[in-house]
Design a protein around this motif. Structure first.
Motif, mmCIF file in Angstrom:
data_model
loop_
_atom_site.group_PDB
_atom_site.id
_atom_site.type_symbol
_atom_site.label_atom_id
_atom_site.label_comp_id
_atom_site.label_asym_id
_atom_site.label_seq_id
_atom_site.Cartn_x
_atom_site.Cartn_y
_atom_site.Cartn_z
ATOM 1 N N HIS A 197 0.866 -1.177 0.000
ATOM 2 C CA HIS A 197 0.000 0.000 0.000
ATOM 3 C C HIS A 197 0.907 1.232 0.000
ATOM 4 O O HIS A 197 1.332 1.692 1.055
ATOM 5 C CB HIS A 197 -0.918 0.002 1.224
ATOM 6 N N SER A 198 1.184 1.709 -1.194
ATOM 7 C CA SER A 198 2.143 2.801 -1.323
ATOM 8 C C SER A 198 1.800 3.623 -2.555
ATOM 9 O O SER A 198 1.328 3.055 -3.538
ATOM 10 C CB SER A 198 3.541 2.207 -1.448
ATOM 11 N N PRO A 199 1.998 4.904 -2.525
ATOM 12 C CA PRO A 199 2.463 5.738 -1.421
ATOM 13 C C PRO A 199 1.312 6.097 -0.482
ATOM 14 O O PRO A 199 0.186 6.281 -0.915
ATOM 15 C CB PRO A 199 2.991 6.982 -2.111
ATOM 16 N N VAL A 200 1.611 6.177 0.796
ATOM 17 C CA VAL A 200 0.638 6.587 1.808
ATOM 18 C C VAL A 200 0.828 8.083 2.027
ATOM 19 O O VAL A 200 1.951 8.553 2.174
ATOM 20 C CB VAL A 200 0.864 5.813 3.126
ATOM 21 N N GLY A 201 -0.272 8.812 2.032
ATOM 22 C CA GLY A 201 -0.204 10.258 2.249
ATOM 23 C C GLY A 201 -0.685 10.616 3.641
ATOM 24 O O GLY A 201 -1.654 10.042 4.134
ATOM 25 N N VAL A 202 -0.004 11.549 4.294
ATOM 26 C CA VAL A 202 -0.389 12.015 5.617
ATOM 27 C C VAL A 202 -0.424 13.539 5.591
ATOM 28 O O VAL A 202 0.559 14.180 5.225
ATOM 29 C CB VAL A 202 0.595 11.527 6.712
ATOM 30 N N LEU A 203 -1.567 14.088 5.991
ATOM 31 C CA LEU A 203 -1.749 15.543 6.028
ATOM 32 C C LEU A 203 -2.387 15.931 7.356
ATOM 33 O O LEU A 203 -3.164 15.159 7.916
ATOM 34 C CB LEU A 203 -2.676 16.007 4.900
ATOM 35 N N SER A 204 -2.092 17.131 7.809
ATOM 36 C CA SER A 204 -2.776 17.632 9.001
ATOM 37 C C SER A 204 -3.348 19.009 8.704
ATOM 38 O O SER A 204 -2.891 19.705 7.795
ATOM 39 C CB SER A 204 -1.832 17.691 10.207
ATOM 40 N N SER A 261 -6.985 17.791 13.164
ATOM 41 C CA SER A 261 -7.245 16.488 12.539
ATOM 42 C C SER A 261 -6.052 16.114 11.683
ATOM 43 O O SER A 261 -5.400 16.977 11.099
ATOM 44 C CB SER A 261 -8.493 16.533 11.664
ATOM 45 N N VAL A 262 -5.788 14.820 11.619
ATOM 46 C CA VAL A 262 -4.734 14.286 10.766
ATOM 47 C C VAL A 262 -5.397 13.295 9.818
ATOM 48 O O VAL A 262 -6.187 12.446 10.246
ATOM 49 C CB VAL A 262 -3.623 13.587 11.595
ATOM 50 N N TYR A 263 -5.083 13.426 8.534
ATOM 51 C CA TYR A 263 -5.673 12.576 7.504
ATOM 52 C C TYR A 263 -4.596 11.641 6.954
ATOM 53 O O TYR A 263 -3.491 12.080 6.637
ATOM 54 C CB TYR A 263 -6.231 13.420 6.353
ATOM 55 N N VAL A 264 -4.957 10.359 6.816
ATOM 56 C CA VAL A 264 -4.050 9.371 6.245
ATOM 57 C C VAL A 264 -4.756 8.762 5.035
ATOM 58 O O VAL A 264 -5.866 8.246 5.155
ATOM 59 C CB VAL A 264 -3.690 8.268 7.263
#
Length: 131
Positions: free
Chosen positions: A64-71, A81-84
């Motif tokens: 499972h790639s690429p995983v994105g992480v945003l806040s 909030s943090v979004y994955v």
């Protein structure tokens, strides 16, 4: 060729190309979007450590790639909030992902600190998941 035959051949060619293009459907992409809601900004580093050291590497090992992480940029009342964003090979991956992670010894070890968080002092209020 006569003008009509040329025109008919041209139209036939266009329709054939259009039919081939329409028959080739694009690959569907599926994502799980996890939203960690009510993250205490003073504990954001703890969540970052879990995501960086445990969850994202385990997801990458499973393809499972690429995983994105945003806040969120502007916390409200000390919460954010943090979004994955997790790419899935198929929607059914969503039903097996938690069990797969539980079987991953590296993930379990790296997630120990996150799993040991006192429920009376949580890092976040809840996790919302959407496909």
């Amino acid at each position: 060729l006569l003008p009509f035959q040329t025109f008919a051949y041209f139209v036939f060619s266009l329709l054939t190309i259009a039919g081939i293009a329409m028959a080739q459907t694009p690959t569907n992409q599926h994502y799980e979007v996890r939203q960690y809601q009510g993250v205490d900004v003073n504990r954001l580093g703890d969540l970052d450590q879990y995501l960086e050291k445990a969850l994202v590497p385990a997801l990458n090992r499973r393809g499972h790639s690429p995983v994105g992480v945003l806040s969120e940029a502007n916390p409200v009342d000390g919460k954010t909030s943090v979004y994955v964003f997790i790419p899935l090979k198929s929607p059914s991956d969503l039903t097996t992902l938690a069990a797969d992670l539980a079987k991953d010894a590296e993930y379990v070890k790296a997630a120990e600190a996150h799993s040991a968080v006192d429920p009376k002092n949580p890092i976040f209020a809840r996790v919302r998941s959407e496909l």
